[in-house]
Design an enzyme around this catalytic site. Structure first.
Site, PDB file in Angstrom:
ATOM      1  CB  SER A  28     -10.873 -24.716  19.294  1.00 12.92           C
ATOM      2  OG  SER A  28     -11.488 -24.545  18.114  1.00 12.92           O
ATOM      3  CG  ASP A  82      -8.336 -14.698  16.566  1.00  9.68           C
ATOM      4  OD1 ASP A  82      -8.400 -15.734  17.232  1.00  9.68           O
ATOM      5  OD2 ASP A  82      -8.482 -13.615  16.874  1.00  9.68           O
ATOM      6  N   GLY A  83      -8.466 -17.662  15.080  1.00  9.60           N
ATOM      7  CA  GLY A  83      -9.342 -18.073  14.088  1.00  9.60           C
ATOM      8  C   GLY A  83     -10.076 -17.446  13.220  1.00  9.60           C
ATOM      9  CB  ALA A  84     -12.606 -17.344  11.393  1.00 12.83           C
ATOM     10  CG  ASP A  85     -16.915 -18.429  15.257  1.00 13.25           C
ATOM     11  OD1 ASP A  85     -15.916 -19.469  15.065  1.00 13.25           O
ATOM     12  OD2 ASP A  85     -16.427 -17.350  15.874  1.00 13.25           O
ATOM     13  N   GLY A  96     -16.348 -14.650  16.558  1.00 12.56           N
ATOM     14  CA  GLY A  96     -16.836 -14.075  18.502  1.00 12.56           C
ATOM     15  C   GLY A  96     -17.557 -15.606  18.842  1.00 12.56           C
ATOM     16  N   GLY A  98     -15.915 -17.240  21.019  1.00  8.16           N
ATOM     17  CA  GLY A  98     -15.545 -18.278  22.014  1.00  8.16           C
ATOM     18  C   GLY A  98     -15.560 -16.396  22.660  1.00  8.16           C
ATOM     19  CD  GLU A 104     -10.911 -12.977  19.162  1.00  9.59           C
ATOM     20  OE1 GLU A 104     -11.183 -14.067  18.985  1.00  9.59           O
ATOM     21  OE2 GLU A 104     -12.562 -13.190  18.492  1.00  9.59           O
TER      22      GLU A 104
END
Length: 227
Positions: A28, A82-85, A96, A98, A104
């Site tokens: 997102s 990239d994103g990260a959780d 991960g 998503g 990735e």
């Protein structure tokens, strides 16, 4: 929250310049980075080649007319965003959410600069509140699941539309409800040695910069690796 994600994504695009090979992340927040790269190509004539980390991002990039190559067609990647959780204070992260963690990590590894874009809610003292994704081959997946069960890792197969979720690489994902990971590096090494595990969502000491959007604006933190 969406506005914070957009701020971080747009800021990350400032690290991209003509002639670069760019890794396009998934999720997102990375979505806004990809959108900004598309805008710059259209409005500013930015000239780059991109590699993607999921079928979702490939579709987005194609819709924005971003020139694409496969990861096997390039020798290296100049910058991947990239994103990260979750991100801890030692620049370890969980990714991960998503379901794209394998691709990735494949794209991140040959990247000269690796940047995460997150909103401030993703910053944690210790990893583990977010379930840790582990990508496993379909054959023998139940064996791996039971191994995690015996170890007390509270595994669950990820599902989508009432079926087991299947990744772009045709694998399953087992999410581990660990609550806290005291030593991410040691735990990552443990998972690496489990037969049937393709990859896991611990991205330990891989990132160079973390761009954090919060109520006070956008902050950029640089890891030891990135200095």
């Amino acid at each position: 929250m969406e506005n914070l994600k957009k701020m971080a994504g747009i800021k990350a695009a400032e690290f991209v310049s003509d002639g670069m090979v760019v890794g396009l992340g998934t999720g997102s927040t990375a979505y806004y980075f990809v959108e900004e790269i598309g805008r710059r190509i259209k409005e500013e004539g930015l000239q780059i080649t991109a590699v993607t980390t999921s079928s979702v991002t490939t579709k987005q990039a194609e819709g924005l007319n971003i020139p694409l190559k496969s990861i096997d067609q390039v020798d290296f990647v100049d910058v991947t965003v990239d994103g990260a959780d979750e991100v801890d204070s030692q620049f370890n992260g969980i990714k991960g959410g998503g379901g794209a963690l394998l691709m990735e990590k494949v794209v991140a590894t040959p990247s000269k600069e690796y940047i995460w874009v997150v909103d401030e809610s993703k910053l944690v003292e210790k990893l583990g509140a977010f379930k840790l994704p582990v990508e496993v081959v379909q054959y023998g997946a139940e064996q791996v699941f039971r191994h995690f069960e015996r170890a007390g890792y509270k595994p669950s197969f990820r599902e989508k539309d009432g079926q087991r979720f299947v990744t772009d690489m045709q694998n399953f994902i087992i999410d581990l409800a660990l609550d806290v990971i005291e030593n991410p590096i040691a735990f990552g090494q443990e998972l690496d040695h489990v037969v049937g595990v393709v990859e896991h969502g611990l991205f330990n000491q891989m990132v160079d910069k973390v761009i954090v959007a919060g109520r006070d604006g956008v902050q950029i933190s640089t890891s030891k690796k990135g200095k």
